[in-house]
Design an enzyme around this catalytic site. Structure first.
Site, PDB file in Angstrom:
ATOM      1  N   ASP A 134       6.961 -30.736 -37.713  1.00 59.76           N
ATOM      2  CA  ASP A 134       6.363 -29.835 -36.727  1.00 59.76           C
ATOM      3  C   ASP A 134       4.983 -29.365 -37.179  1.00 59.76           C
ATOM      4  O   ASP A 134       4.203 -28.856 -36.383  1.00 59.76           O
ATOM      5  CB  ASP A 134       7.263 -28.593 -36.547  1.00 59.76           C
ATOM      6  CG  ASP A 134       7.968 -28.588 -35.205  1.00 59.76           C
ATOM      7  OD1 ASP A 134       7.497 -29.277 -34.286  1.00 59.76           O
ATOM      8  OD2 ASP A 134       8.986 -27.882 -35.086  1.00 59.76           O
TER       9      ASP A 134
ATOM     10  N   GLN B 274      14.631 -26.276 -33.917  1.00 59.14           N
ATOM     11  CA  GLN B 274      14.220 -25.920 -32.563  1.00 59.14           C
ATOM     12  C   GLN B 274      14.046 -24.399 -32.443  1.00 59.14           C
ATOM     13  O   GLN B 274      14.942 -23.635 -32.782  1.00 59.14           O
ATOM     14  CB  GLN B 274      15.285 -26.420 -31.561  1.00 59.14           C
ATOM     15  CG  GLN B 274      14.913 -26.213 -30.110  1.00 59.14           C
ATOM     16  CD  GLN B 274      13.639 -26.945 -29.705  1.00 59.14           C
ATOM     17  OE1 GLN B 274      13.485 -28.134 -29.949  1.00 59.14           O
ATOM     18  NE2 GLN B 274      12.699 -26.238 -29.086  1.00 59.14           N
TER      19      GLN B 274
ATOM     20  N   LYS C 298      13.852 -34.957 -27.140  1.00 51.03           N
ATOM     21  CA  LYS C 298      13.458 -35.507 -28.440  1.00 51.03           C
ATOM     22  C   LYS C 298      14.372 -36.653 -28.835  1.00 51.03           C
ATOM     23  O   LYS C 298      13.927 -37.657 -29.393  1.00 51.03           O
ATOM     24  CB  LYS C 298      13.471 -34.387 -29.497  1.00 51.03           C
ATOM     25  CG  LYS C 298      12.277 -33.463 -29.341  1.00 51.03           C
ATOM     26  CD  LYS C 298      12.408 -32.144 -30.052  1.00 51.03           C
ATOM     27  CE  LYS C 298      11.246 -31.233 -29.624  1.00 51.03           C
ATOM     28  NZ  LYS C 298      11.404 -29.848 -29.984  1.00 51.03           N
TER      29      LYS C 298
END
Ligand code: NAP
Length: 296
Positions: A121, A98, A54
């Site tokens: 997300d 995460q 990322k």
């Protein structure tokens, strides 16, 4: 005739080029540099590698990547405090925690604490609810990435029968919902299969577009696919392979060699959906920055 390959790597590359130009414009015209905060608790090797992927993707399009790494014993309370700080920080447009988190932390408490306008997300219940009713929102990255991959790969989704294998909250359910919407680029007829679906092949053989997110190799074999179907393999599975330096290789959920002989278009693993997921994260971060600064 063997299927054509639908390469997520190529589509993602083209999209990131467009995004880099957009970020440059945002900076030049509005003085805005989108910022993505990535929170990693613990040192799970797969998570560490995803976070590094990322970071590189952010660098590619000149988004600020702000990493917050904490030890595995970081408490839920402390994590919620960190989220509150990031929610209040104007330099942060997107917050990504995460997953998976260590067992002592309740994932839902943490994800629900993220400001929905920074939820890049797309996992916050507010965004999922907006998605369900077809309102503007930050869409979950993998499902949105699959839709974009199909559209940019020239697949007309409207009116097609999509069969989705898998009903998880992060892939199957949101993707079925996105493709069902009364919207351009959607308007599909959607069937969703799961482990309690008897004789799944009866459904998968009817698919114009078959999307598989089961998390098991060889869930779909050639006999389960109609001639000329479009097949999207979301699965990522590690298979032991002594011939590889790292001792394993990655395969999807679809028997690629067999199914490519029947399908018209098929995504590979790796190089299919994976690169699209990170690309849609960048897309969401730019969108969140534009909304935060009132840029059209
Ligand atoms: P998950 O939470 O384990 O869900 C799997 C779903 O598939 C469940 O709904 C399960 O049914 C269904 N299923 C499993 N085996 C099946 C079978 N034999 N027949 C019919 N249905 C079956 O997994 P997930 O998070 O959705 O992820 C799925 C796969 O996609 C994994 O390999 C994951 O690594 C991969 N993935 C890739 C990306 C990417 O960016 N490329 C992103 C996310 C996930 P039940 O509900 O009945 O248990």
């Amino acid at each position: 005739m063997a299927a054509k390959k639908l390469s997520g790597t190529k589509v993602a590359r083209a999209m990131r080029k467009e995004m880099a130009a957009e970020v440059e414009r945002l900076k030049a015209d509005h003085g805005v540099v989108p910022g993505l905060a990535v929170v990693l608790v613990g040192d799970n090797p797969a998570s560490v590698s995803y976070v590094s992927g990322k970071r590189k993707a952010c660098e590619e399009v000149a988004i600020n990547s702000l990493e917050h790494k904490r030890d595995a014993d970081f408490t839920e309370e402390a994590l919620l405090e960190l989220i509150a700080e990031l929610n209040a920080d104007p330099a942060v447009n997107g917050i990504l925690v995460q997953l998976p988190l260590p067992d002592h932390i309740d994932e839902h408490h943490v994800l629900d604490a993220i400001d929905p306008s920074k939820d890049v997300d797309g996992f916050h219940p507010i965004n999922l609810g907006r998605m369900l009713v077809g309102e503007e929102c930050l869409l979950p990255c993998t499902p949105h990435g699959v839709q974009q991959l199909l559209l940019r790969g020239g697949v007309d989704i409207e009116g097609k029968h999509v069969v989705m294998v898998g009903r998880s909250n992060i892939v199957g359910k949101p993707l079925a919902n996105i493709l069902l919407q009364r919207k351009e680029g959607s308007n599909a007829t959607v069937t969703v299969c799961h482990t309690r679906t008897p004789d799944m092949a009866v459904h998968t053989r009817q698919a114009d577009i078959l999307i598989v997110a089961a998390g098991r190799p060889n869930t779909i074999t050639a006999d389960m696919v109609a001639d000329g179907a479009v097949v999207v393999d979301v699965g990522v599975n590690r298979i032991e392979d002594a011939s590889r330096e790292r001792g394993f290789r990655l395969v999807g959920d679809v028997d690629y060699a067999g199914v490519r002989e029947k399908a018209s278009l098929i995504t590979p693993v790796p190089g299919g959906v994976g690169p699209m997921t990170i690309t849609m994260l960048l897309h969401n971060t730019i969108a969140a920055a534009k909304t935060a600064h009132g840029v059209e």
